[in-house]
Design an enzyme around this catalytic site. Sequence first.
Site, mmCIF file in Angstrom:
data_model
loop_
_atom_site.group_PDB
_atom_site.id
_atom_site.type_symbol
_atom_site.label_atom_id
_atom_site.label_comp_id
_atom_site.label_asym_id
_atom_site.label_seq_id
_atom_site.Cartn_x
_atom_site.Cartn_y
_atom_site.Cartn_z
ATOM 1 N N HIS A 171 16.823 -6.594 7.693
ATOM 2 C CA HIS A 171 15.785 -6.859 8.709
ATOM 3 C C HIS A 171 14.359 -6.580 8.202
ATOM 4 O O HIS A 171 13.404 -6.969 8.839
ATOM 5 C CB HIS A 171 16.081 -6.124 10.030
ATOM 6 C CG HIS A 171 15.723 -4.674 10.046
ATOM 7 N ND1 HIS A 171 15.687 -3.938 11.213
ATOM 8 C CD2 HIS A 171 15.368 -3.800 9.053
ATOM 9 C CE1 HIS A 171 15.327 -2.692 10.930
ATOM 10 N NE2 HIS A 171 15.125 -2.586 9.643
ATOM 11 N N GLY A 222 17.768 1.531 -9.190
ATOM 12 C CA GLY A 222 17.495 0.186 -9.678
ATOM 13 C C GLY A 222 16.774 -0.613 -8.621
ATOM 14 O O GLY A 222 16.300 -0.065 -7.619
ATOM 15 N N ASP A 223 16.703 -1.921 -8.878
ATOM 16 C CA ASP A 223 15.986 -2.827 -7.983
ATOM 17 C C ASP A 223 16.988 -3.796 -7.357
ATOM 18 O O ASP A 223 17.552 -4.647 -8.043
ATOM 19 C CB ASP A 223 14.930 -3.589 -8.805
ATOM 20 C CG ASP A 223 14.246 -4.662 -7.988
ATOM 21 O OD1 ASP A 223 14.387 -4.654 -6.740
ATOM 22 O OD2 ASP A 223 13.566 -5.505 -8.594
HETATM 23 C C1 LIG Z 1 14.358 0.918 6.169
HETATM 24 S S1 LIG Z 1 14.904 1.915 4.866
HETATM 25 C C2 LIG Z 1 16.632 2.047 5.241
HETATM 26 C C3 LIG Z 1 17.251 3.260 4.661
HETATM 27 C C4 LIG Z 1 18.705 3.493 5.069
HETATM 28 N N1 LIG Z 1 19.559 2.379 4.712
HETATM 29 C C5 LIG Z 1 18.796 3.796 6.547
HETATM 30 O O1 LIG Z 1 19.330 2.975 7.290
HETATM 31 O O2 LIG Z 1 18.307 4.867 6.971
HETATM 32 C C6 LIG Z 1 14.854 0.829 3.465
HETATM 33 C C7 LIG Z 1 15.289 1.467 2.147
HETATM 34 O O3 LIG Z 1 15.290 0.465 1.115
HETATM 35 C C8 LIG Z 1 14.926 1.083 -0.094
HETATM 36 N N2 LIG Z 1 14.431 0.076 -1.041
HETATM 37 C C9 LIG Z 1 13.267 -0.625 -0.934
HETATM 38 N N3 LIG Z 1 13.131 -1.456 -1.992
HETATM 39 C C10 LIG Z 1 14.235 -1.283 -2.779
HETATM 40 C C11 LIG Z 1 14.676 -1.853 -3.999
HETATM 41 N N4 LIG Z 1 13.954 -2.789 -4.605
HETATM 42 N N5 LIG Z 1 15.871 -1.454 -4.523
HETATM 43 C C12 LIG Z 1 16.616 -0.497 -3.885
HETATM 44 N N6 LIG Z 1 16.246 0.084 -2.704
HETATM 45 C C13 LIG Z 1 15.074 -0.285 -2.158
HETATM 46 C C14 LIG Z 1 13.835 2.038 0.346
HETATM 47 O O4 LIG Z 1 13.615 3.052 -0.628
HETATM 48 C C15 LIG Z 1 14.351 2.557 1.679
HETATM 49 O O5 LIG Z 1 15.067 3.777 1.526
#
Ligand SMILES: C[S@@+](CC[C@H](N)C(=O)[O-])C[C@H]1O[C@@H](n2cnc3c(N)ncnc32)[C@H](O)[C@@H]1O
Length: 322
Positions: free
Chosen positions: A232, A212-213
């Site tokens: 962050h 989802g989002d």
């Molecule tokens: C910087 S990564 C961090 C991943 C993980 N939490 C870690 O610490 O390794 C950011 C994550 O947010 C997810 N993400 C980005 N937009 C999103 C959204 N709208 N809904 C859910 N997840 C999302 C991305 O797919 C990505 O895996």
Amino acid sequence: MTGAYVAGAVSCLAQLGIPDHIDAAPKSAEELASEIGADAQALYRLMRATACVGVLSEGPDGKFSQTPMSKVLRSDANPSLRAFAIMGGREWHGRGWSHLEYCVRTGKQAPEQIYGVSIFEYLKQNPAEAQIFNDAMTDLSTIDSPAVAEAYNFDGIRSIVDVGGGHGLLLATILKKNAQMKGTLYEVPHVLEGAKSGPLKPVMDRCTLASGDMFASVPAGADAYIMKHIIHDWPDEACVKILKACRKGVNPGGKLLVVDNVILPGNDFAPGKFLDLQMLIFPSGCERTEKQFRKLFAASGWQLSRIIPTAAADSIVEGVPA
Ligand SMILES: C[S@@+](CC[C@H](N)C(=O)[O-])C[C@H]1O[C@@H](n2cnc3c(N)ncnc32)[C@H](O)[C@@H]1O
């Protein structure tokens, strides 16, 4: 002023895989050059330079052996920082830093100026670079995840949602350590696809995958919502949307656990202050102080209850419903 030279040299060493080629016996530049296909003199000069900052050690016979800081650049080290080191030497990364002045003058991000798209769009269009970026994030997670699972007492939490949890390493580490817990990995669909064969496999009987989002909603009815390196990445308005969604979903008396760098006031050296510049150059987020987290939480229906340091660079910023 020469910090970038050091990072560039270490990145090149990792890219060439030199630490992977040195086992128990020390090796000369000639031996290594013929193994990896490089110019022996040039390779010698590279290794002589990294050895003077503790990454490899040159013996009196001119042969190089491993040090703790070169070992961590091996592909098979656990944790390994090889991909993270390689990422620092990629062209998009260097070009981003060369646009820091533009970012400071405008408050805008470098990839938009250079490539006309956001960093995430750039990575989507360049799968080989995306692979390096994702591997670099995994490198960091192998250090952060056990540190978080160790630092926080999850007793009393029966269900947890990892919001934007990537391939699930943090959630898997927490579930393995806390047999009473059930978890949900919440991600965008294409990342979730990759998570199916990832670190969550051994705990899949206690885990749900949900897509989802996070800006619109999160799976409801959990005792805790955790998110590592999510807040962050985003400016305040976007963070408020994520935190409000968690507030709406959380069970009464539940917790919010934001895992990020917390910038301390004052002039003391803190790597987070430089990571914050990465946030200025690449995505549009920032590292925050306690005061900034407090404000963000208050704007989203949470009250910051405490900050728990971990053995890694991150802290756990805990919130309770306000
Ligand atoms: C910087 S990564 C961090 C991943 C993980 N939490 C870690 O610490 O390794 C950011 C994550 O947010 C997810 N993400 C980005 N937009 C999103 C959204 N709208 N809904 C859910 N997840 C999302 C991305 O797919 C990505 O895996």
